[in-house]
Motif scaffolding. Structure first.
Motif, PDB file in Angstrom:
ATOM      1  N   TRP A   1      43.868 -22.263  48.346  1.00  0.00           N
ATOM      2  CA  TRP A   1      43.815 -22.343  46.862  1.00  0.00           C
ATOM      3  C   TRP A   1      42.309 -23.067  46.530  1.00  0.00           C
ATOM      4  CZ3 TRP A   1      46.440 -20.181  43.315  1.00  0.00           C
ATOM      5  CH2 TRP A   1      47.782 -19.923  43.646  1.00  0.00           C
TER       6      TRP A   1
ATOM      7  N   ALA B   1      47.938 -19.798  39.502  1.00  0.00           N
ATOM      8  CA  ALA B   1      48.058 -21.193  39.664  1.00  0.00           C
ATOM      9  C   ALA B   1      48.980 -21.994  39.222  1.00  0.00           C
ATOM     10  CB  ALA B   1      46.783 -21.856  40.002  1.00  0.00           C
TER      11      ALA B   1
ATOM     12  N   VAL C   1      50.158 -25.588  41.038  1.00  0.00           N
ATOM     13  CA  VAL C   1      49.320 -25.801  41.675  1.00  0.00           C
ATOM     14  C   VAL C   1      48.642 -26.976  41.254  1.00  0.00           C
ATOM     15  CG1 VAL C   1      47.106 -25.327  42.951  1.00  0.00           C
ATOM     16  CG2 VAL C   1      48.935 -23.604  42.807  1.00  0.00           C
TER      17      VAL C   1
ATOM     18  N   ARG D   1      42.259 -26.811  42.138  1.00  0.00           N
ATOM     19  CA  ARG D   1      41.642 -25.817  41.491  1.00  0.00           C
ATOM     20  C   ARG D   1      40.142 -26.139  41.220  1.00  0.00           C
ATOM     21  NH1 ARG D   1      45.926 -24.769  36.653  1.00  0.00           N
ATOM     22  NH2 ARG D   1      47.931 -25.480  37.893  1.00  0.00           N
TER      23      ARG D   1
END
Length: 172
Positions: free
Chosen positions: A89, A161, A166, A171
């Motif tokens: 990610w 996401a 997430v 991020r």
């Protein structure tokens, strides 16, 4: 009678309603994810592949055509969000943002060159100066399209996401 209508109007304004919005998501032949709030804006060749995304005060839910929205099962600690680990990610966000920064820097440089060419054009008025300006403007519009595509890709990654829960720090 007016008092009753006025009180009903005020009462209806005071009662909070749940905010809901429906969006459609589809991926084109180049792999670019698009979003719209109007199904008529989806090109005909992608309408059957478009997914309806329900957005409300809670987390967004993707609804496939003909399917009903079902609550997402809770992820166990050993499952990674979206099937990817933290490094994936972070790397994905970093690469997209670095590409975007590079495109924005290119656009800034081209804009400066375009200003110089326009200044020369007002002085000399040569045909090759006009050709150079037209070429530079075409390059700027091409980079603008790439920047728009990159912003769409980042927005799609943000949506994925959010759907995969997430954590925000991944991020960055």
């Amino acid at each position: 009678m007016k008092t009753i209508l006025l009180s009903l109007l005020l009462l209806s304004l005071l009662i909070p309603s749940a905010a809901r919005a429906a969006f459609y998501q589809w991926t084109d032949a180049q792999g670019v994810v698009h979003f719209t709030d109007n199904r008529n804006n989806i090109p005909k060749q992608y309408r059957d592949k478009a997914h309806r995304v329900e957005v409300s005060d809670s987390a967004p839910v993707v609804v496939s055509p003909g399917a009903t929205a079902a609550p997402r099962p809770a992820a166990t600690p050993e499952q990674a969000p979206g099937g990817h680990d933290e490094r994936w990610w972070r790397d994905r966000y970093k690469s997209l943002r670095s590409e975007l920064k590079s495109l924005q820097d290119q656009r800034t440089a081209l804009q400066q060159q375009l200003v110089e060419l326009r200044r020369k054009r007002t002085i000399f008025q040569r045909a090759r100066d006009r050709e150079a300006i037209n070429t530079m403007e075409a390059q700027v519009s091409t980079i603008d399209a790439k920047i728009s595509d990159m912003l769409n890709r980042i927005a799609a990654l943000d949506l994925a996401a959010a759907q995969a829960a997430v954590p925000l720090e991944w991020r960055q």
